[in-house]
Design a protein around this motif. Structure first.
Motif, PDB file in Angstrom:
ATOM      1  N   HIS A  88       0.876  -1.183   0.000  1.00  0.00           N
ATOM      2  CA  HIS A  88       0.000   0.000   0.000  1.00  0.00           C
ATOM      3  C   HIS A  88       0.907   1.225   0.000  1.00  0.00           C
ATOM      4  CE1 HIS A  88      -3.834   2.092   1.095  1.00  0.00           C
ATOM      5  NE2 HIS A  88      -2.949   3.002   1.454  1.00  0.00           N
ATOM      6  N   LEU A  89       0.725   2.081  -0.970  1.00  0.00           N
ATOM      7  CA  LEU A  89       1.577   3.256  -1.095  1.00  0.00           C
ATOM      8  C   LEU A  89       1.002   4.434  -0.313  1.00  0.00           C
ATOM      9  CD1 LEU A  89       4.204   3.611  -2.712  1.00  0.00           C
ATOM     10  CD2 LEU A  89       2.820   4.628  -4.536  1.00  0.00           C
ATOM     11  N   GLY A  90       1.828   5.036   0.552  1.00  0.00           N
ATOM     12  CA  GLY A  90       1.402   6.240   1.263  1.00  0.00           C
ATOM     13  C   GLY A  90       1.349   7.425   0.312  1.00  0.00           C
ATOM     14  N   ALA A  91       0.903   8.566   0.850  1.00  0.00           N
ATOM     15  CA  ALA A  91       0.750   9.741  -0.020  1.00  0.00           C
ATOM     16  C   ALA A  91       1.569  10.921   0.484  1.00  0.00           C
ATOM     17  CB  ALA A  91      -0.728  10.110  -0.133  1.00  0.00           C
TER      18      ALA A  91
ATOM     19  N   ILE B  68      -3.070   2.875  10.105  1.00  0.00           N
ATOM     20  CA  ILE B  68      -4.212   1.966   9.927  1.00  0.00           C
ATOM     21  C   ILE B  68      -5.406   2.720   9.338  1.00  0.00           C
ATOM     22  CG2 ILE B  68      -5.909   0.572  11.189  1.00  0.00           C
ATOM     23  CD1 ILE B  68      -3.580  -0.245  13.053  1.00  0.00           C
ATOM     24  N   GLU B  69      -5.638   3.955   9.823  1.00  0.00           N
ATOM     25  CA  GLU B  69      -6.712   4.776   9.238  1.00  0.00           C
ATOM     26  C   GLU B  69      -6.479   4.933   7.737  1.00  0.00           C
ATOM     27  OE1 GLU B  69      -9.421   6.916  10.712  1.00  0.00           O
ATOM     28  OE2 GLU B  69      -9.293   5.264  12.132  1.00  0.00           O
ATOM     29  N   SER B  70      -5.249   5.243   7.383  1.00  0.00           N
ATOM     30  CA  SER B  70      -4.906   5.443   5.970  1.00  0.00           C
ATOM     31  C   SER B  70      -5.108   4.150   5.170  1.00  0.00           C
ATOM     32  CB  SER B  70      -3.457   5.926   5.884  1.00  0.00           C
ATOM     33  OG  SER B  70      -2.998   5.892   4.566  1.00  0.00           O
ATOM     34  N   LEU B  71      -4.707   3.024   5.775  1.00  0.00           N
ATOM     35  CA  LEU B  71      -4.903   1.719   5.102  1.00  0.00           C
ATOM     36  C   LEU B  71      -6.389   1.462   4.837  1.00  0.00           C
ATOM     37  CD1 LEU B  71      -2.817  -1.187   6.705  1.00  0.00           C
ATOM     38  CD2 LEU B  71      -2.781  -0.414   4.341  1.00  0.00           C
ATOM     39  N   GLU B  72      -7.220   1.930   5.747  1.00  0.00           N
ATOM     40  CA  GLU B  72      -8.664   1.715   5.605  1.00  0.00           C
ATOM     41  C   GLU B  72      -9.305   2.726   4.658  1.00  0.00           C
ATOM     42  OE1 GLU B  72     -10.304   1.719   9.531  1.00  0.00           O
ATOM     43  OE2 GLU B  72      -9.423  -0.219  10.055  1.00  0.00           O
ATOM     44  N   GLY B  73      -8.483   3.634   4.120  1.00  0.00           N
ATOM     45  CA  GLY B  73      -8.998   4.562   3.114  1.00  0.00           C
ATOM     46  C   GLY B  73      -9.439   5.896   3.672  1.00  0.00           C
ATOM     47  N   ARG B  74      -9.072   6.157   4.933  1.00  0.00           N
ATOM     48  CA  ARG B  74      -9.463   7.442   5.528  1.00  0.00           C
ATOM     49  C   ARG B  74      -8.230   8.339   5.703  1.00  0.00           C
ATOM     50  NH1 ARG B  74     -12.957   4.025   8.303  1.00  0.00           N
ATOM     51  NH2 ARG B  74     -11.478   3.676   9.965  1.00  0.00           N
TER      52      ARG B  74
ATOM     53  N   GLY C 150      -5.288  10.107   7.461  1.00  0.00           N
ATOM     54  CA  GLY C 150      -4.397   9.552   8.486  1.00  0.00           C
ATOM     55  C   GLY C 150      -4.429  10.352   9.768  1.00  0.00           C
ATOM     56  N   LYS C 151      -5.358  10.032  10.636  1.00  0.00           N
ATOM     57  CA  LYS C 151      -5.507  10.747  11.912  1.00  0.00           C
ATOM     58  C   LYS C 151      -5.268   9.753  13.055  1.00  0.00           C
ATOM     59  CE  LYS C 151      -9.385  11.435  14.012  1.00  0.00           C
ATOM     60  NZ  LYS C 151     -10.816  11.572  14.121  1.00  0.00           N
ATOM     61  N   PRO C 152      -4.383  10.073  13.976  1.00  0.00           N
ATOM     62  CA  PRO C 152      -4.109   9.112  15.053  1.00  0.00           C
ATOM     63  C   PRO C 152      -5.358   8.814  15.886  1.00  0.00           C
ATOM     64  CG  PRO C 152      -2.475  10.866  15.023  1.00  0.00           C
ATOM     65  CD  PRO C 152      -3.564  11.282  14.085  1.00  0.00           C
ATOM     66  N   ARG C 153      -5.523   7.548  16.239  1.00  0.00           N
ATOM     67  CA  ARG C 153      -6.676   7.142  17.054  1.00  0.00           C
ATOM     68  C   ARG C 153      -6.365   7.334  18.532  1.00  0.00           C
ATOM     69  NH1 ARG C 153      -8.059   1.289  14.129  1.00  0.00           N
ATOM     70  NH2 ARG C 153      -8.878   2.169  12.198  1.00  0.00           N
ATOM     71  N   ASN C 154      -7.422   7.345  19.332  1.00  0.00           N
ATOM     72  CA  ASN C 154      -7.237   7.297  20.781  1.00  0.00           C
ATOM     73  C   ASN C 154      -6.720   5.918  21.166  1.00  0.00           C
ATOM     74  OD1 ASN C 154      -8.147   9.885  21.440  1.00  0.00           O
ATOM     75  ND2 ASN C 154     -10.280   9.217  21.354  1.00  0.00           N
ATOM     76  N   ARG C 155      -5.790   5.884  22.107  1.00  0.00           N
ATOM     77  CA  ARG C 155      -5.279   4.595  22.587  1.00  0.00           C
ATOM     78  C   ARG C 155      -5.243   4.612  24.101  1.00  0.00           C
ATOM     79  NH1 ARG C 155       0.086   3.337  19.375  1.00  0.00           N
ATOM     80  NH2 ARG C 155       0.696   5.233  20.399  1.00  0.00           N
ATOM     81  N   PRO C 156      -5.624   3.500  24.781  1.00  0.00           N
ATOM     82  CA  PRO C 156      -6.160   2.270  24.230  1.00  0.00           C
ATOM     83  C   PRO C 156      -7.555   2.463  23.630  1.00  0.00           C
ATOM     84  CG  PRO C 156      -6.282   2.257  26.650  1.00  0.00           C
ATOM     85  CD  PRO C 156      -5.585   3.520  26.245  1.00  0.00           C
ATOM     86  N   PRO C 157      -8.039   1.461  22.870  1.00  0.00           N
ATOM     87  CA  PRO C 157      -7.395   0.167  22.600  1.00  0.00           C
ATOM     88  C   PRO C 157      -6.237   0.292  21.606  1.00  0.00           C
ATOM     89  CG  PRO C 157      -9.400   0.359  21.299  1.00  0.00           C
ATOM     90  CD  PRO C 157      -9.347   1.583  22.163  1.00  0.00           C
ATOM     91  N   TYR C 158      -5.295  -0.612  21.737  1.00  0.00           N
ATOM     92  CA  TYR C 158      -4.128  -0.630  20.871  1.00  0.00           C
ATOM     93  C   TYR C 158      -4.409  -1.487  19.636  1.00  0.00           C
ATOM     94  CZ  TYR C 158      -1.794   1.567  24.750  1.00  0.00           C
ATOM     95  OH  TYR C 158      -1.465   2.456  25.734  1.00  0.00           O
ATOM     96  N   PRO C 159      -3.651  -1.253  18.564  1.00  0.00           N
ATOM     97  CA  PRO C 159      -3.882  -2.042  17.346  1.00  0.00           C
ATOM     98  C   PRO C 159      -3.807  -3.560  17.578  1.00  0.00           C
ATOM     99  CG  PRO C 159      -2.488  -0.173  16.847  1.00  0.00           C
ATOM    100  CD  PRO C 159      -2.659  -0.188  18.346  1.00  0.00           C
ATOM    101  N   ALA C 160      -2.989  -3.977  18.544  1.00  0.00           N
ATOM    102  CA  ALA C 160      -2.883  -5.432  18.779  1.00  0.00           C
ATOM    103  C   ALA C 160      -4.245  -6.018  19.179  1.00  0.00           C
ATOM    104  CB  ALA C 160      -1.852  -5.726  19.865  1.00  0.00           C
ATOM    105  N   GLN C 161      -5.121  -5.186  19.732  1.00  0.00           N
ATOM    106  CA  GLN C 161      -6.487  -5.664  20.063  1.00  0.00           C
ATOM    107  C   GLN C 161      -7.492  -5.232  18.992  1.00  0.00           C
ATOM    108  OE1 GLN C 161      -5.012  -3.806  22.949  1.00  0.00           O
ATOM    109  NE2 GLN C 161      -4.174  -5.725  23.750  1.00  0.00           N
ATOM    110  N   HIS C 162      -7.453  -3.941  18.644  1.00  0.00           N
ATOM    111  CA  HIS C 162      -8.405  -3.395  17.664  1.00  0.00           C
ATOM    112  C   HIS C 162      -7.628  -2.566  16.652  1.00  0.00           C
ATOM    113  CE1 HIS C 162     -12.017  -4.568  19.912  1.00  0.00           C
ATOM    114  NE2 HIS C 162     -11.286  -4.322  20.981  1.00  0.00           N
ATOM    115  N   GLY C 163      -7.231  -3.196  15.557  1.00  0.00           N
ATOM    116  CA  GLY C 163      -6.423  -2.493  14.558  1.00  0.00           C
ATOM    117  C   GLY C 163      -7.140  -2.366  13.228  1.00  0.00           C
ATOM    118  N   TYR C 164      -6.536  -2.908  12.202  1.00  0.00           N
ATOM    119  CA  TYR C 164      -7.103  -2.814  10.854  1.00  0.00           C
ATOM    120  C   TYR C 164      -8.480  -3.491  10.817  1.00  0.00           C
ATOM    121  CZ  TYR C 164      -7.446  -3.435   5.786  1.00  0.00           C
ATOM    122  OH  TYR C 164      -7.868  -3.424   4.467  1.00  0.00           O
ATOM    123  N   LEU C 165      -9.471  -2.761  10.337  1.00  0.00           N
ATOM    124  CA  LEU C 165     -10.864  -3.237  10.282  1.00  0.00           C
ATOM    125  C   LEU C 165     -11.334  -3.721  11.658  1.00  0.00           C
ATOM    126  CD1 LEU C 165     -10.826  -5.154   6.855  1.00  0.00           C
ATOM    127  CD2 LEU C 165     -11.419  -2.755   7.303  1.00  0.00           C
TER     128      LEU C 165
END
Ligand code: SF4
Length: 431
Positions: free
Chosen positions: A176-179, A191-197, A199-214
Motif C-alpha cells: 500500500h503506497l502512502g501519499a 491503519i486509518e490510511s490503510l482503511e482509506g481514511r 491519516g488521523k491518530p486514534r485514541n489509545r487504548p485500545p491498541y492495534p494489537a487488540q483493535h487495529g485494521y478493520l
C-alpha cells in the motif's frame, strides 16, 4: 542533478533512484546485514520448531521494536495472538519519513526477502492470512522491484496458499503506497490510511494489537523489526540476545548523514557510544548530533560518551551530525518548519503550537527576537508536550527546547546580533 529535477517539476515517481540513494553505502554490518540470509530459511525453521516455540525464541531474544518506541515485540505479538477477532493482520510500517532516516529504504532495496520473511513468520505465529507493506509515497520507485520480489516468493511457495507445502498455512502481502504524510508513520494513523481514511491518530487504548485494521487484532512493526524477527527464527533468540545490552538486545542500523566524510548505513551493537560512531564516519569536527531525527535528542559535544540504546539515546535510525561552520539554529529552524508542515491539524495544541513555534524561531533567527520570545518558546513547548493528542505534537518542541538547554548562546546571540557565533569555545571542544 537534484536542481535539474526540481526545476523540471517532474513527479517523484520519475526521479531516478540514485537521487535517494546517495548515502546508501553499507559501511558497517553486524547481526542483521552481516549474516547471509537464504529466502525460505526462516519459514522452514519456524515450521520445524513450531509457532509457540518460535514465539518463545522471540521472547528470549528480548527484541524491541525498531521504529523508536521500543515495545517488546514478543509481548505485542502475544497480545495480538490472544485477542478476540475474526481475522488477524500483519502490517509492516515502511513509511520512513523522519528527516535523516533512510535505513528502511536500504533494507527494502537490498534485503526485501528478509523483511517479507519476518512478516510471514509473524503470520504463522499469529494465524494471520493477510499482510500489508505500507510504503512511503516517496519510495514509489521501489514499488516495482518489491512486487517482483513478492511474485518470486509466490512462485517459490514462500507466499500464497499452503506455504512450503504446509496445509492451511496461507499468507499474502499487499503493498500500500502512502501519499506523503509524515503522520501516517504513527501506527494508528497508518491503519486509518490503510482503511482509506485521512491519516488521523486514534485514541489509545485500545491498541492495534487488540483493535487495529478493520477493528481486528493487528501487529504493526517497523521494517527492521521484521528483518530481525526473520533472523531470530533462523538463528534463535540466544544468538540475537548475545549482542547489545540487556535492555537493548541485538544491533541497530543507523542512517548516518551530515557533516562527516563517510555517510551511509552503519549497523552497531546497541550500547555503542556516539564518540565511536563519529570516529568511524570520520566526523572530526562534530560538535552536536541529532539522534533520532527532529523528534529525537540533540546531543552536544559534552555528551559524546552517551550510548545508542533504549535506556539512553533511542533512535529509529537517524544520526545527523553538525560540524564546524554549521549554523545549528538554521537546522532547528528547518525542523520547526517541518513540524508545522506535518502537523495533521486534528488537535489545537499541535496545530497552533507548531505554527507559533515556527514563527518564533523564524523571528529569532532573523534577528528580531527578544528575551521574552525564549520564555514563550519554553512555555509553548511544555504545552505541546503535555496537551497534544499524539507523539508528533509531544515531540515537536524537542529540537527547539534541546537547543535552548544545550546551546542557549545560539539563540541569545541572535537577540542582540545578526551574525551567529557559537557561544562555546569550539576549538576547545574539538581538541
Ligand atoms: Fe495531529 Fe499533531 Fe494532534 Fe497528532 S498532535 S493528532 S499530529 S495535530
Amino acid at each position: 542533478l537534484i536542481a535539474d529535477l526540481i526545476l523540471s517539476k517532474s513527479p517523484v515517481s520519475d526521479w531516478p533512484s540514485t537521487l535517494f540513494e546517495v548515502n546508501d553505502n553499507i559501511r558497517r554490518t553486524d547481526r542483521l546485514l552481516g549474516e547471509p540470509f537464504e529466502p525460505g530459511s526462516a519459514i522452514r525453521a519456524t515450521l520445524m520448531r513450531g509457532a509457540d516455540a518460535t514465539l518463545g525464541e522471540l521472547k528470549l531474544s528480548r527484541l524491541r521494536g525498531r521504529g523508536g518506541a521500543g515495545y517488546a515485540t514478543a509481548d505485542k505479538w502475544t497480545a495480538c495472538r490472544d485477542s478476540e477477532g475474526t481475522a488477524r493482520y500483519i502490517v509492516c510500517n515502511a513509511d520512513e519519513g523522519e528527516p535523516g532516516t533512510f535505513k528502511d529504504r536500504v533494507l527494502l532495496n537490498r534485503y526485501a526477502d528478509m523483511v517479507f520473511e519476518g512478516m510471514t513468520v509473524g503470520a504463522r505465529l499469529l494465524g494471520s492470512t493477510k499482510g500489508f507493506l505500507y510504503l512511503r509515497g516517496e519510495y514509489q520507485y521501489l514499488l516495482k522491484k518489491l512486487e517482483e520480489v513478492l511474485a518470486r516468493r509466490c512462485e517459490a511457495r514462500l507466499l500464497g496458499t499452503d506455504i512450503l507445502g504446509e496445509p492451511g498455512f496461507d499468507f499474502d502481502i499487499e503493498i500500500h503506497l502512502g501519499a506523503g504524510a509524515y503522520i501516517c508513520g504513527e501506527e494508528s494513523a497508518l491503519i486509518e490510511s490503510l482503511e482509506g481514511r485521512r491519516g488521523k491518530p486514534r485514541n489509545r487504548p485500545p491498541y492495534p494489537a487488540q483493535h487495529g485494521y478493520l477493528d481486528q487484532p493487528t501487529v504493526v512493526n517497523n521494517v527492521e523489526t521484521f528483518a530481525c524477527s526473520a533472523m531470530i527464527a533462523v538463528h534463535g533468540g540466544k544468538w540475537f540476545g548475545e549482542t547489545g545490552t540487556w535492555e537493548s538486545s541485538g544491533s541497530k542500523i543507523l542512517s548516518i548523514a551530515g557533516d562527516c566524510t563517510l555517510p551511509g548505513i552503519y549497523e552497531y551493537p546497541f550500547g555503542v557510544s556516539v564518540r565511536e560512531i563519529l570516529q568511524d564516519c570520520a566526523a572530526e569536527e562534530a560538535y552536536a548530533v541529532q539522534v533520532g531525527g527532529p523528534s529525537g535528542i540533540l546531543v552536544s559535544w559534552k555528551e559524546f560518551e552517551r550510548s545508542i540504546s533504549f535506556d539512553d539515546l533511542p533512535t529509529a535510525g537517524a544520526f545527523t551530525i553538525f560540524g564546524r561552520g554549521r549554523d545549528i539554529l538554521e537546522a532547528v529552524r528547518n525542523y520547526a518548519h517541518f513540524f508545522a508542515h506535518e502537523s495533521c491539524g486534528f488537535c489545537t495544541p499541535c496545530r497552533v503550537g507548531t505554527q507559533l513555534q515556527k514563527k518564533l524561531v523564524d523571528k529569532i533567527a532573523d534577528g528580531h527576537g527578544t528575551a521574552s520570545d525564549l520564555e514563550e518558546l519554553k512555555h509553548l513547548g511544555h504545552l505541546m508536550r503535555t496537551m497534544s493528542h499524539c507523539g508528533l505534537g509531544h515531540t515537536a518542541p524537542n529540537p527547539v527546547l534541546d537547543m535552548l538547554e544545550k546551546f542557549p548562546g545560539a539563540y541569545e546571540q541572535k537577540l542582540t546580533s545578526l551574525s551567529f557565533e557559537p557561544a562555546f569555545d569550539l576549538d576547545a571542544a574539538l581538541a
